[in-house]
Scaffold this active site. Structure first.
Site, short mmCIF file in Angstrom:
data_model
loop_
_atom_site.label_atom_id
_atom_site.label_comp_id
_atom_site.label_asym_id
_atom_site.label_seq_id
_atom_site.Cartn_x
_atom_site.Cartn_y
_atom_site.Cartn_z
N HIS A 128 0.84 -1.20 0.00
CA HIS A 128 0.00 0.00 0.00
C HIS A 128 0.87 1.25 0.00
O HIS A 128 1.90 1.30 0.68
CB HIS A 128 -0.85 0.06 1.26
CG HIS A 128 -2.04 -0.83 1.26
ND1 HIS A 128 -1.96 -2.19 1.45
CD2 HIS A 128 -3.36 -0.54 1.11
CE1 HIS A 128 -3.18 -2.70 1.42
NE2 HIS A 128 -4.05 -1.73 1.21
N ASN A 159 8.16 -4.12 3.16
CA ASN A 159 6.77 -3.80 3.46
C ASN A 159 6.40 -4.13 4.90
O ASN A 159 5.82 -3.30 5.61
CB ASN A 159 5.86 -4.58 2.49
CG ASN A 159 4.39 -4.40 2.79
OD1 ASN A 159 3.95 -3.30 3.11
ND2 ASN A 159 3.64 -5.49 2.69
N GLU A 261 13.76 15.19 -4.32
CA GLU A 261 13.47 16.06 -5.47
C GLU A 261 14.56 15.94 -6.53
O GLU A 261 14.28 15.93 -7.74
CB GLU A 261 13.33 17.52 -5.01
CG GLU A 261 12.07 17.74 -4.17
CD GLU A 261 11.83 19.21 -3.86
OE1 GLU A 261 12.79 20.01 -3.91
OE2 GLU A 261 10.66 19.57 -3.55
N ASP A 267 8.43 18.24 -7.36
CA ASP A 267 8.51 19.38 -6.43
C ASP A 267 7.57 19.10 -5.26
O ASP A 267 6.36 19.27 -5.37
CB ASP A 267 8.16 20.68 -7.13
CG ASP A 267 8.36 21.90 -6.23
OD1 ASP A 267 8.81 21.72 -5.07
OD2 ASP A 267 8.07 23.02 -6.68
N GLN A 277 10.26 26.27 1.87
CA GLN A 277 10.71 25.03 1.21
C GLN A 277 12.22 24.88 1.31
O GLN A 277 12.74 23.81 1.62
CB GLN A 277 10.31 25.03 -0.27
CG GLN A 277 8.85 24.75 -0.52
CD GLN A 277 8.56 24.60 -2.01
OE1 GLN A 277 9.08 23.71 -2.67
NE2 GLN A 277 7.72 25.47 -2.53
N GLU A 281 13.18 21.57 3.36
CA GLU A 281 13.53 20.50 2.42
C GLU A 281 15.00 20.10 2.53
O GLU A 281 15.40 19.05 2.02
CB GLU A 281 13.19 20.93 0.99
CG GLU A 281 11.68 21.04 0.78
CD GLU A 281 11.29 21.41 -0.63
OE1 GLU A 281 12.19 21.75 -1.43
OE2 GLU A 281 10.08 21.35 -0.92
MN MN Z 1 2.42 -2.01 3.58
MN MN Z 2 9.73 21.56 -3.08
#
Ligand code: MN
Ligand code: MN
Length: 290
Positions: A128, A159, A261, A267, A277, A281
């Site tokens: 997921h 996972n 990024e 972005d 940002q 970031e």
């Molecule tokens: Mn999972």
């Molecule tokens: Mn950004």
């Protein structure tokens, strides 16, 4: 002569028009209402990382906007590019975990929507993006997370161990009184599942991502979330190769958003002011992990 002058005037007028238009659009870049603001949900409050649109023009950056979460889907890869959602305690309830993974029937049939059969005996879990346990307030919410457009081939230990631990910690943050904005994505091709290395599964229909990442913005509950995000807001970003090793604690795999990024060209947090940002970031989280 007169004709030529008229033509030149017309050309000049056109250039002037284009100049004014481009200047105007520069101004608009700050003020224009992005398309995601028309959506009733809060999945893209912090931005649409690839400017995905719900048109069929780009099958590899196709926006699937559900109330529960929003996807940029890549039809050639058969998996999402990213999935974005908001998590607060209103999403957590008593609904049971759905039993069935489902084909997304809203995709064009000529795209051959991926089904659970494409993962059979692949050696990879149906991983997921927006977790089942993040959407338990109603049965319908939970079932939405079992659409195959929310799923990637994920190495079982990745996972079930390291990624699950990060998902559990995210819900712990909500229990501790926070609300979260989460984006999960992937890039590259080729991972190592239970049966060894594979670039694709199901005869190439589904790409096995090489790397899987997630970013979690942590806020105390409140309104006007974009404006509350500041340089000291906690942002957790994790990047883990899609292999089936025994993993360390997820905290060992923290990176900056800048790294994601740079690797993807996306972005993230694009709705935040650039000055914010730039700061959040670049940070690699070193907060608690459990
Ligand atoms: Mn999972
Ligand atoms: Mn950004």
């Amino acid at each position: 002569m007169q004709d030529r002058k008229n033509r030149r005037n017309a050309q000049n007028n056109l250039l002037l028009f284009l100049l004014v238009l481009s200047l105007a659009s520069c101004n608009w870049a700050e003020e224009v209402i992005p398309i995601e603001e028309d959506f009733s949900n809060t999945n893209l409050t912090l931005g649409n990382p690839t400017e995905a649109l719900p048109t069929y023009l780009d099958p590899d950056n196709f926006l699937i906007d559900l109330p529960q979460y929003t996807v940029s889907y890549s039809n050639s890869r058969g998996i999402p590019n990213w999935v974005s959602w908001h998590l607060d305690d209103s999403w957590i309830g008593d609904a049971e975990r759905s039993k069935y993974f489902k084909r997304n029937k809203n995709l064009p049939t000529e795209w051959a929507p991926v089904s659970t059969n494409n993962y059979r005996n692949s050696g990879f879990d149906r991983g997921h993006n927006c977790p089942s346990a993040d959407r338990t307030s109603t049965a319908e919410d939970n079932e939405s997370t079992f659409l195959m457009t929310n799923i990637v081939p994920q190495a079982p230990n990745h996972n079930q161990r390291v990624w699950k631990a990060l998902e559990d910690y995210s819900r712990q943050l909500v229990e501790e009184g926070n609300e979260l904005y989460i984006v999960m994505g992937n890039y590259g091709q080729g991972g190592e599942g239970r049966n060894g290395f594979a670039e694709t599964i199901s005869d190439g229909r589904v790409t096995v991502p090489q790397y899987i990442w997630k970013t979690v913005v942590v806020l105390p509950p409140g309104d006007d979330d974009v404006s509350r995000i500041a340089a000291d807001t906690r942002v957790i970003t994790v990047l883990i190769e899609n292999v089936n090793i025994s993993f360390e604690n997820w905290g060992e795999y923290r990176v900056s958003i800048d790294e994601i990024e740079d690797a993807t060209g996306f972005d993230l947090l694009s709705r935040l002011p650039l000055a914010i940002q730039d700061v959040v970031e670049a940070v690699v989280d070193d907060g608690p992990t459990g």
